[in-house]
Design a protein around this motif. Sequence first.
Motif, PDB file in Angstrom:
ATOM      1  N   GLY A 185       4.180  17.554  72.594  1.00 34.69           N
ATOM      2  CA  GLY A 185       3.137  17.720  73.871  1.00 34.69           C
ATOM      3  C   GLY A 185       2.740  16.534  74.375  1.00 34.69           C
ATOM      4  O   GLY A 185       2.110  16.407  75.508  1.00 34.69           O
ATOM      5  N   ASN A 186       3.173  15.144  73.869  1.00 36.77           N
ATOM      6  CA  ASN A 186       3.318  13.916  74.695  1.00 36.77           C
ATOM      7  C   ASN A 186       3.986  13.625  75.751  1.00 36.77           C
ATOM      8  O   ASN A 186       5.226  14.162  75.835  1.00 36.77           O
ATOM      9  CB  ASN A 186       3.330  12.779  73.587  1.00 36.77           C
ATOM     10  CG  ASN A 186       2.471  12.875  72.411  1.00 36.77           C
ATOM     11  OD1 ASN A 186       1.308  13.247  72.292  1.00 36.77           O
ATOM     12  ND2 ASN A 186       2.875  12.499  71.240  1.00 36.77           N
ATOM     13  N   ARG A 187       3.544  13.179  76.947  1.00 39.46           N
ATOM     14  CA  ARG A 187       4.106  12.927  78.107  1.00 39.46           C
ATOM     15  C   ARG A 187       4.034  11.574  78.489  1.00 39.46           C
ATOM     16  O   ARG A 187       2.737  10.905  78.518  1.00 39.46           O
ATOM     17  CB  ARG A 187       3.781  13.825  79.167  1.00 39.46           C
ATOM     18  CG  ARG A 187       3.926  15.329  78.697  1.00 39.46           C
ATOM     19  CD  ARG A 187       5.519  15.627  78.610  1.00 39.46           C
ATOM     20  NE  ARG A 187       5.582  17.252  78.562  1.00 39.46           N
ATOM     21  CZ  ARG A 187       5.741  17.956  77.431  1.00 39.46           C
ATOM     22  NH1 ARG A 187       5.759  17.070  76.162  1.00 39.46           N
ATOM     23  NH2 ARG A 187       5.931  19.004  77.312  1.00 39.46           N
ATOM     24  N   ILE A 188       5.067  10.929  79.304  1.00 37.37           N
ATOM     25  CA  ILE A 188       4.631   9.719  79.862  1.00 37.37           C
ATOM     26  C   ILE A 188       5.032  10.077  81.465  1.00 37.37           C
ATOM     27  O   ILE A 188       6.169  10.520  81.923  1.00 37.37           O
ATOM     28  CB  ILE A 188       5.784   8.709  79.573  1.00 37.37           C
ATOM     29  CG1 ILE A 188       5.553   8.186  78.242  1.00 37.37           C
ATOM     30  CG2 ILE A 188       5.586   7.181  80.397  1.00 37.37           C
ATOM     31  CD1 ILE A 188       6.706   7.287  77.730  1.00 37.37           C
ATOM     32  N   LYS A 189       3.788   9.869  82.371  1.00 35.27           N
ATOM     33  CA  LYS A 189       4.030  10.247  83.730  1.00 35.27           C
ATOM     34  C   LYS A 189       4.448   8.926  84.381  1.00 35.27           C
ATOM     35  O   LYS A 189       4.012   7.865  84.464  1.00 35.27           O
ATOM     36  CB  LYS A 189       2.691  10.719  84.267  1.00 35.27           C
ATOM     37  CG  LYS A 189       2.145  12.140  83.710  1.00 35.27           C
ATOM     38  CD  LYS A 189       3.041  13.272  83.898  1.00 35.27           C
ATOM     39  CE  LYS A 189       2.293  14.470  83.492  1.00 35.27           C
ATOM     40  NZ  LYS A 189       3.148  15.795  83.693  1.00 35.27           N
ATOM     41  N   VAL A 190       5.742   9.048  85.029  1.00 37.63           N
ATOM     42  CA  VAL A 190       6.250   8.025  85.619  1.00 37.63           C
ATOM     43  C   VAL A 190       7.159   8.501  86.706  1.00 37.63           C
ATOM     44  O   VAL A 190       8.150   9.556  86.508  1.00 37.63           O
ATOM     45  CB  VAL A 190       7.271   7.034  84.772  1.00 37.63           C
ATOM     46  CG1 VAL A 190       8.172   7.628  83.813  1.00 37.63           C
ATOM     47  CG2 VAL A 190       7.651   5.815  85.230  1.00 37.63           C
ATOM     48  N   GLY A 191       7.281   8.083  87.915  1.00 30.99           N
ATOM     49  CA  GLY A 191       8.296   8.298  89.013  1.00 30.99           C
ATOM     50  C   GLY A 191       9.644   8.285  88.675  1.00 30.99           C
ATOM     51  O   GLY A 191       9.893   7.273  88.443  1.00 30.99           O
ATOM     52  N   ALA A 192      10.687   9.365  88.879  1.00 31.11           N
ATOM     53  CA  ALA A 192      12.060   9.056  88.843  1.00 31.11           C
ATOM     54  C   ALA A 192      12.485   8.043  87.592  1.00 31.11           C
ATOM     55  O   ALA A 192      12.962   7.196  88.058  1.00 31.11           O
ATOM     56  CB  ALA A 192      12.404   8.618  89.912  1.00 31.11           C
ATOM     57  N   PRO A 193      12.403   8.669  86.215  1.00 27.96           N
ATOM     58  CA  PRO A 193      12.582   7.790  85.366  1.00 27.96           C
ATOM     59  C   PRO A 193      14.061   7.916  84.933  1.00 27.96           C
ATOM     60  O   PRO A 193      14.832   8.815  85.219  1.00 27.96           O
ATOM     61  CB  PRO A 193      11.949   8.269  84.006  1.00 27.96           C
ATOM     62  CG  PRO A 193      11.691   9.836  84.308  1.00 27.96           C
ATOM     63  CD  PRO A 193      11.424   9.654  85.518  1.00 27.96           C
ATOM     64  N   VAL A 194      14.886   6.880  84.855  1.00 26.36           N
ATOM     65  CA  VAL A 194      16.398   6.621  84.864  1.00 26.36           C
ATOM     66  C   VAL A 194      16.874   5.993  83.639  1.00 26.36           C
ATOM     67  O   VAL A 194      17.764   6.189  83.201  1.00 26.36           O
ATOM     68  CB  VAL A 194      17.007   5.719  86.112  1.00 26.36           C
ATOM     69  CG1 VAL A 194      18.299   5.739  86.134  1.00 26.36           C
ATOM     70  CG2 VAL A 194      16.299   6.349  87.352  1.00 26.36           C
ATOM     71  N   CYS A 195      16.148   4.911  83.051  1.00 27.25           N
ATOM     72  CA  CYS A 195      16.557   4.394  81.658  1.00 27.25           C
ATOM     73  C   CYS A 195      15.469   3.968  80.936  1.00 27.25           C
ATOM     74  O   CYS A 195      14.380   3.614  81.376  1.00 27.25           O
ATOM     75  CB  CYS A 195      17.482   3.101  82.256  1.00 27.25           C
ATOM     76  SG  CYS A 195      18.043   1.915  80.724  1.00 27.25           S
ATOM     77  N   ILE A 196      15.587   4.256  79.769  1.00 29.80           N
ATOM     78  CA  ILE A 196      14.739   4.099  78.600  1.00 29.80           C
ATOM     79  C   ILE A 196      15.149   3.168  77.442  1.00 29.80           C
ATOM     80  O   ILE A 196      16.382   3.495  76.954  1.00 29.80           O
ATOM     81  CB  ILE A 196      14.157   5.289  78.107  1.00 29.80           C
ATOM     82  CG1 ILE A 196      13.627   6.358  78.899  1.00 29.80           C
ATOM     83  CG2 ILE A 196      13.311   5.218  76.777  1.00 29.80           C
ATOM     84  CD1 ILE A 196      13.353   7.660  78.202  1.00 29.80           C
ATOM     85  N   GLN A 197      14.720   2.208  77.464  1.00 29.73           N
ATOM     86  CA  GLN A 197      15.024   0.984  76.409  1.00 29.73           C
ATOM     87  C   GLN A 197      13.946   0.552  75.589  1.00 29.73           C
ATOM     88  O   GLN A 197      12.659   0.386  75.850  1.00 29.73           O
ATOM     89  CB  GLN A 197      15.458  -0.377  77.105  1.00 29.73           C
ATOM     90  CG  GLN A 197      16.723  -0.297  78.120  1.00 29.73           C
ATOM     91  CD  GLN A 197      17.930  -0.046  77.145  1.00 29.73           C
ATOM     92  OE1 GLN A 197      17.924   0.057  75.984  1.00 29.73           O
ATOM     93  NE2 GLN A 197      19.051   0.138  77.724  1.00 29.73           N
TER      94      GLN A 197
END
Length: 396
Positions: free
Chosen positions: A380-392
């Motif tokens: 149920g947790n979200r990170i609102k961020v525009g157009a995510p492409v890479c997660i480090q």
Amino acid sequence: MGLLNTNLLKSFFSFLLFAQLFTVQSFGQQSPGLSNNYQLIVGTYTNSGKSEGIYTYHFNSTTGVAELMGKINTAEPSFLTIEHTGRLVYAVNELGNNKGAISAFRYNKANGSLQLLNSVASGGDHPCYITTDSKSRYLFVANYTGGSFSATRIKDNGMPDTVSQFIQHTGKSITARQEKAHVHSTVLSPDEKYLLVQDLGMDQISVYAVNLSAMANPVAAKPVSVFNTIPGSGPRHLVFHPLKNIAYSVQELNGSVNVMRFDNGKLRLLQEITMLEIQEAVHPGSLKDDRTPGAADIHISPDGKFLYASNRGDFNEIVIYAIAANGRLTYTATQSTLGKAPRNFGIDPTGHFLLAGNHLSDEIVIFRRDLKTGRLTDTGNRIKVGAPVCIQFVAD
């Protein structure tokens, strides 16, 4: 009196032994090098107008909650890699018309802020992937539209120098997307003696010898071997097993995963598994002629027991496989990413969470991983961020 002293000594040494055992047991309950707190650094596309650049977050790997720390404005910072101390971040600026760039940022873990140090040309159009070695001596960049890759030396101050080496691919394959070479990723082997270059346009994985001690031209001019994938498959990303001498690649155009033995710079196919046939087997009648795959990212759980591959297109899901002792894959489950276009995803270092970056629905969905079954459950947790492409991930 002598007997009393002997008994006292025995009691004292027994206490020391008990204390020593208690200390070992107490430390044994912890995972060395792992904590509950990490930081996320997220690269994005800014051309949609919903993002401004690179975003940083605090991530709690017990609760799965992420909190925004900071951001920095920069154009199209699509893919990122982190310097080995976690104090420097390198991004490709995915721009066309030979304006693609590599940008270096100093990272402040205390407050999540990023400071631009410098930018240099990437050497080609639309750089889409960047990685560095374990001692951060070189940056290796894939230029997708340009069909090339480059090696850039990192100076002592952490800034990338001008491109040290540029290698152009030429060729094509059978689909409209494959009208020319399209280098999609550059991955170092675990021993850092080879660079594996995935070319979507040519249906090839080229293996180049690497000398990271060289002051220039660290990559051999010609590959030591070339692995040909099925025509029209489009190799995109690749990952090595953390404990086995096996590489796994995901093919974007036909939605498949290759399992390959890697020895002395050569890849040998062990298995190819099609994500689309698995979907059809689980949900009969679901595979229609007009459904288009778009396989994107691939990762292995920290314990090496499960492999995850994302599929965009008309699927928007992550396929989960169990990894056998011989490295082969067995289908486990399929999980919707609850959004559109999971271009990238990440597994936190503890292995408890998988974060799916839904590029076209502008959010990262946080799933909890079952360590025994590999299955995913929406937190149920979200990170609102525009157009995510890479997660480090970076340790606190």
